[in-house]
Design an enzyme around this catalytic site. Structure first.
Site, PDB file in Angstrom:
ATOM      1  N   ASN A  10      63.970  73.832  44.654  1.00  0.00           N
ATOM      2  CA  ASN A  10      65.696  73.268  45.524  1.00  0.00           C
ATOM      3  C   ASN A  10      65.589  72.467  45.913  1.00  0.00           C
ATOM      4  O   ASN A  10      64.753  72.643  47.075  1.00  0.00           O
ATOM      5  CB  ASN A  10      66.868  75.168  45.039  1.00  0.00           C
ATOM      6  CG  ASN A  10      67.127  75.237  45.931  1.00  0.00           C
ATOM      7  OD1 ASN A  10      66.646  74.871  47.698  1.00  0.00           O
ATOM      8  ND2 ASN A  10      66.706  76.337  46.270  1.00  0.00           N
ATOM      9  N   ASP A  41      67.558  81.874  41.955  1.00  0.00           N
ATOM     10  CA  ASP A  41      67.433  82.396  40.873  1.00  0.00           C
ATOM     11  C   ASP A  41      66.609  83.497  39.407  1.00  0.00           C
ATOM     12  O   ASP A  41      67.087  84.420  38.993  1.00  0.00           O
ATOM     13  CB  ASP A  41      69.090  82.160  40.251  1.00  0.00           C
ATOM     14  CG  ASP A  41      70.823  82.036  41.341  1.00  0.00           C
ATOM     15  OD1 ASP A  41      71.031  82.855  42.060  1.00  0.00           O
ATOM     16  OD2 ASP A  41      71.607  81.297  40.855  1.00  0.00           O
ATOM     17  N   LYS A  48      46.002  76.739  36.183  1.00  0.00           N
ATOM     18  CA  LYS A  48      46.700  75.381  35.864  1.00  0.00           C
ATOM     19  C   LYS A  48      46.967  75.185  34.232  1.00  0.00           C
ATOM     20  O   LYS A  48      46.016  75.129  33.441  1.00  0.00           O
ATOM     21  CB  LYS A  48      46.585  74.103  36.692  1.00  0.00           C
ATOM     22  CG  LYS A  48      46.769  73.205  36.509  1.00  0.00           C
ATOM     23  CD  LYS A  48      46.177  71.769  36.630  1.00  0.00           C
ATOM     24  CE  LYS A  48      47.807  70.710  36.919  1.00  0.00           C
ATOM     25  NZ  LYS A  48      46.516  69.488  37.250  1.00  0.00           N
ATOM     26  N   PRO A  90      66.175  89.687  42.647  1.00  0.00           N
ATOM     27  CA  PRO A  90      67.424  89.896  42.999  1.00  0.00           C
ATOM     28  C   PRO A  90      67.939  88.880  44.008  1.00  0.00           C
ATOM     29  O   PRO A  90      67.934  88.350  44.747  1.00  0.00           O
ATOM     30  CB  PRO A  90      66.575  91.180  43.813  1.00  0.00           C
ATOM     31  CG  PRO A  90      65.329  90.409  44.188  1.00  0.00           C
ATOM     32  CD  PRO A  90      65.159  89.313  42.813  1.00  0.00           C
ATOM     33  N   ASP A  91      69.397  89.726  44.081  1.00  0.00           N
ATOM     34  CA  ASP A  91      71.011  88.966  44.675  1.00  0.00           C
ATOM     35  C   ASP A  91      70.621  89.257  46.293  1.00  0.00           C
ATOM     36  O   ASP A  91      70.544  90.849  46.418  1.00  0.00           O
ATOM     37  CB  ASP A  91      71.945  89.283  44.106  1.00  0.00           C
ATOM     38  CG  ASP A  91      73.111  87.928  45.008  1.00  0.00           C
ATOM     39  OD1 ASP A  91      72.759  88.232  46.372  1.00  0.00           O
ATOM     40  OD2 ASP A  91      73.381  87.410  44.321  1.00  0.00           O
ATOM     41  N   ILE A  92      69.891  88.829  46.715  1.00  0.00           N
ATOM     42  CA  ILE A  92      69.725  89.526  48.459  1.00  0.00           C
ATOM     43  C   ILE A  92      70.757  89.596  49.269  1.00  0.00           C
ATOM     44  O   ILE A  92      71.233  90.911  49.780  1.00  0.00           O
ATOM     45  CB  ILE A  92      68.427  88.407  49.096  1.00  0.00           C
ATOM     46  CG1 ILE A  92      67.381  88.159  49.009  1.00  0.00           C
ATOM     47  CG2 ILE A  92      68.231  89.022  50.856  1.00  0.00           C
ATOM     48  CD1 ILE A  92      66.914  87.057  48.970  1.00  0.00           C
ATOM     49  N   PHE A 132      76.336  81.994  52.274  1.00  0.00           N
ATOM     50  CA  PHE A 132      76.394  80.483  51.893  1.00  0.00           C
ATOM     51  C   PHE A 132      77.499  79.848  50.654  1.00  0.00           C
ATOM     52  O   PHE A 132      75.435  80.995  50.336  1.00  0.00           O
ATOM     53  CB  PHE A 132      75.553  79.412  53.172  1.00  0.00           C
ATOM     54  CG  PHE A 132      75.787  79.755  54.753  1.00  0.00           C
ATOM     55  CD1 PHE A 132      75.450  80.481  55.715  1.00  0.00           C
ATOM     56  CD2 PHE A 132      76.211  78.473  55.448  1.00  0.00           C
ATOM     57  CE1 PHE A 132      75.950  80.728  56.493  1.00  0.00           C
ATOM     58  CE2 PHE A 132      76.438  78.014  56.742  1.00  0.00           C
ATOM     59  CZ  PHE A 132      75.959  79.215  56.800  1.00  0.00           C
ATOM     60  N   LYS A 135      82.786  84.210  45.379  1.00  0.00           N
ATOM     61  CA  LYS A 135      81.234  84.549  45.708  1.00  0.00           C
ATOM     62  C   LYS A 135      81.914  85.521  46.480  1.00  0.00           C
ATOM     63  O   LYS A 135      81.275  87.207  47.161  1.00  0.00           O
ATOM     64  CB  LYS A 135      80.555  83.867  45.767  1.00  0.00           C
ATOM     65  CG  LYS A 135      79.861  82.638  45.251  1.00  0.00           C
ATOM     66  CD  LYS A 135      79.125  81.984  45.718  1.00  0.00           C
ATOM     67  CE  LYS A 135      78.418  81.363  44.448  1.00  0.00           C
ATOM     68  NZ  LYS A 135      77.754  79.989  44.421  1.00  0.00           N
ATOM     69  N   LYS A 161      80.263  89.498  46.025  1.00  0.00           N
ATOM     70  CA  LYS A 161      79.707  90.276  47.013  1.00  0.00           C
ATOM     71  C   LYS A 161      79.656  90.663  48.300  1.00  0.00           C
ATOM     72  O   LYS A 161      79.254  90.948  48.571  1.00  0.00           O
ATOM     73  CB  LYS A 161      78.507  89.002  48.056  1.00  0.00           C
ATOM     74  CG  LYS A 161      77.945  87.806  46.920  1.00  0.00           C
ATOM     75  CD  LYS A 161      76.727  86.826  47.182  1.00  0.00           C
ATOM     76  CE  LYS A 161      76.420  85.706  46.087  1.00  0.00           C
ATOM     77  NZ  LYS A 161      75.024  85.654  45.613  1.00  0.00           N
TER      78      LYS A 161
HETATM   79  N1  CTP Z   1      72.335  84.839  47.901  1.00  0.00           N
HETATM   80  C1  CTP Z   1      71.171  85.121  47.594  1.00  0.00           C
HETATM   81  N2  CTP Z   1      69.825  86.006  46.735  1.00  0.00           N
HETATM   82  C2  CTP Z   1      69.948  85.289  45.759  1.00  0.00           C
HETATM   83  C3  CTP Z   1      71.003  84.131  45.449  1.00  0.00           C
HETATM   84  C4  CTP Z   1      71.731  83.849  46.384  1.00  0.00           C
HETATM   85  O1  CTP Z   1      71.020  86.042  48.993  1.00  0.00           O
HETATM   86  N3  CTP Z   1      69.615  86.151  44.699  1.00  0.00           N
HETATM   87  C5  CTP Z   1      72.111  84.325  48.697  1.00  0.00           C
HETATM   88  C6  CTP Z   1      72.631  82.798  48.576  1.00  0.00           C
HETATM   89  O2  CTP Z   1      71.723  82.953  50.387  1.00  0.00           O
HETATM   90  C7  CTP Z   1      74.123  82.655  49.827  1.00  0.00           C
HETATM   91  C8  CTP Z   1      74.638  83.447  48.631  1.00  0.00           C
HETATM   92  O3  CTP Z   1      73.836  84.728  48.129  1.00  0.00           O
HETATM   93  O4  CTP Z   1      74.782  82.968  50.709  1.00  0.00           O
HETATM   94  C9  CTP Z   1      75.665  82.468  48.006  1.00  0.00           C
HETATM   95  O5  CTP Z   1      74.330  81.703  46.575  1.00  0.00           O
HETATM   96  P1  CTP Z   1      74.142  80.451  45.917  1.00  0.00           P
HETATM   97  O6  CTP Z   1      73.337  80.401  45.285  1.00  0.00           O
HETATM   98  O7  CTP Z   1      75.670  79.609  46.101  1.00  0.00           O
HETATM   99  O8  CTP Z   1      75.218  81.336  44.854  1.00  0.00           O
HETATM  100  P2  CTP Z   1      74.464  82.642  43.190  1.00  0.00           P
HETATM  101  O9  CTP Z   1      75.353  84.058  44.382  1.00  0.00           O
HETATM  102  O10 CTP Z   1      73.029  82.141  43.516  1.00  0.00           O
HETATM  103  O11 CTP Z   1      75.416  82.023  42.212  1.00  0.00           O
HETATM  104  P3  CTP Z   1      75.058  80.474  41.628  1.00  0.00           P
HETATM  105  O12 CTP Z   1      73.809  80.194  41.494  1.00  0.00           O
HETATM  106  O13 CTP Z   1      75.391  80.947  40.106  1.00  0.00           O
HETATM  107  O14 CTP Z   1      76.442  79.585  41.905  1.00  0.00           O
END
Ligand code: CTP
Length: 409
Positions: free
Chosen positions: A219, A291, A301, A319-321, A339, A353, A357
């Site tokens: 990204n 995500d 390749k 994983p959502d860290i 953030f 969020k 979270k």
């Molecule tokens: N985050 C994380 N791990 C992930 C996705 C997000 O730790 N796999 C954390 C980011 O570092 C940030 C917060 O979650 O602090 C919000 O991240 P964001 O990408 O805005 O939100 P998502 O939870 O991924 O939701 P969406 O993509 O649907 O907006």
């Protein structure tokens, strides 16, 4: 933003070739809002003229302790009383030795011994910061290192030196920091130590999820905001560990410490690096974590087979860290800050969020208009409501964030 507004700096200049950079340093300090008074040693006048320094500082320059321009005839006392810090740049090996012994045989050395900051009739210590500049042999000499040790014991703050090319043609330790770096260090020095003794963990930048050895999903995050938070936390006295995705940014420096940093690529790497650091007081999850990742990464390749060929990818969720880390936190310890970079409905998404979270504070911003930029606008969202900061440069916003977070600890 003028980070040295309302500060008066007494700039001492001693005899060293780096004195040719002093006028530029004066300009940098003034640009940041400081008032600058210059005191030179006799030797310094062989490298740069008092006329130049008077012109750039806009103030008379003092050299002699017998200077009669101070009404009571005591420049060594009067010149330091209204200053917020004395900065000596460059400081020579000779002057460091003098300072460490408490010798006072010229205006600058006497002034350093007699230094005191007076405010509302109360006299307190006036901080002394020095930026060494000398040949590497001189810097490494046991006598110079003895001076350094003594000066550090005496609470003198050492900025640098750096390593690199020297005026004499040799290469090594002893170069004076650049004027911009000295100015940054001074700004850092004046920041309130709101996170003194705290351990701070920060993720920053994007992640990169490989598809094959040459392609991947990522990204537009540049990491600038996360790195600014790291710098502001360091300036505030914290011990900082930074986990950075693929970014092209230097680790921030501050006069008083070092950030430890690990570089990662994928969300899985970042997840492992964060989970290996459970022992922290604050976690700033600034990274834009991908995500999804590709389930099976091609070993070679992927080739286009025909004009109409479009490969299909099997994506799985990362994983959502932050979610996982915050879940582990008992009684909000560590304090976790999320953030969110959004494209629409900033506040609504931010509030969701915060709850999803289970974190005490979320910082929302508009992603596309801030990625890679030096400026931003942010909204802090917590159970009490919202507060807006900016537009401002990212380091100023990072300092606002540190101040706001410290209020909530
Ligand atoms: N985050 C994380 N791990 C992930 C996705 C997000 O730790 N796999 C954390 C980011 O570092 C940030 C917060 O979650 O602090 C919000 O991240 P964001 O990408 O805005 O939100 P998502 O939870 O991924 O939701 P969406 O993509 O649907 O907006």
């Amino acid at each position: 933003m003028m980070s040295l507004n309302n500060k008066t700096i007494l700039l001492g200049i001693t005899g060293g070739i780096a004195a040719y950079k002093s006028p530029e340093l004066v300009r940098q300090l003034i640009k940041q809002g400081a008032k600058v008074k210059v005191v030179m040693t006799d030797a310094a006048t062989h490298f740069v003229t008092p006329t130049t320094l008077q012109a750039v500082s806009g103030n008379p320059v003092f050299i002699s302790q017998w200077d009669a321009r101070i009404p009571n005839g005591m420049p060594h006392i009067e010149l330091s009383r209204d200053v917020d810090a004395i900065l000596i740049a460059p400081v020579s090996a000779d002057f460091m030795a003098k300072l460490s012994l408490g010798l006072a045989d010229d205006l600058l050395s006497t002034l350093c011994l007699a230094r005191g900051h007076e405010s509302n009739g109360v006299l307190s210590d006036c901080p002394l910061l020095i930026t060494p500049s000398m040949n590497r042999q001189m810097w490494e000499h046991v006598a110079t290192q003895r001076s350094v040790e003594k000066l550090l014991q005496d609470q003198v703050i050492l900025l640098g030196p750096a390593s690199g090319d020297q005026a004499c043609g040799e290469v090594g330790m002893g170069r004076m920091l650049e004027p911009v770096e000295i100015c940054e260090a001074l700004i850092a020095f004046f920041q309130p130590k709101l996170l003194q003794g705290k351990k701070v963990l920060i993720t920053a930048g994007p992640t990169y999820e490989p598809i094959d050895p040459v392609r991947g999903l990522t990204n537009r995050s540049s990491g600038k905001m996360g790195f600014a938070i790291a710098r502001a936390a360091l300036e505030a006295g914290a011990t900082v560990h930074l986990i950075a995705g693929p970014v092209s940014l230097e680790t921030p420096l501050a006069y008083s410490g070092k950030i430890t940093r690990v570089n990662v690529m994928s969300a899985a790497d970042m997840h492992a690096a964060v989970m290996a650091h459970p022992d922290c007081d604050l976690f700033f999850s600034v990274a834009a974590v991908a995500d999804w990742r590709v389930n099976h990464i091609a070993e070679q390749k992927i080739k286009k087979q025909s004009a109409s060929d479009i490969p299909a990818f099997d994506l799985v969720q990362n994983p959502d860290i932050l979610l996982e880390f915050a879940k582990k936190s008992v009684n909000q310890h560590p304090f976790c800050i999320g953030f969110a970079a959004e494209t629409q409905n900033l506040i609504d998404h931010g509030k969701k969020k915060l709850l999803a979270k289970n974190i005490p504070l979320l910082i929302a911003n508009h992603g596309p208009s801030t990625f890679g930029e030096d400026h931003n606008q942010i909204t802090l969202i917590d159970a009490q409501g919202e507060s807006h900061f900016g537009p401002a440069d990212k380091i100023s916003l990072a300092r606002d964030v540190i101040r706001e977070v410290s209020k909530r600890l």
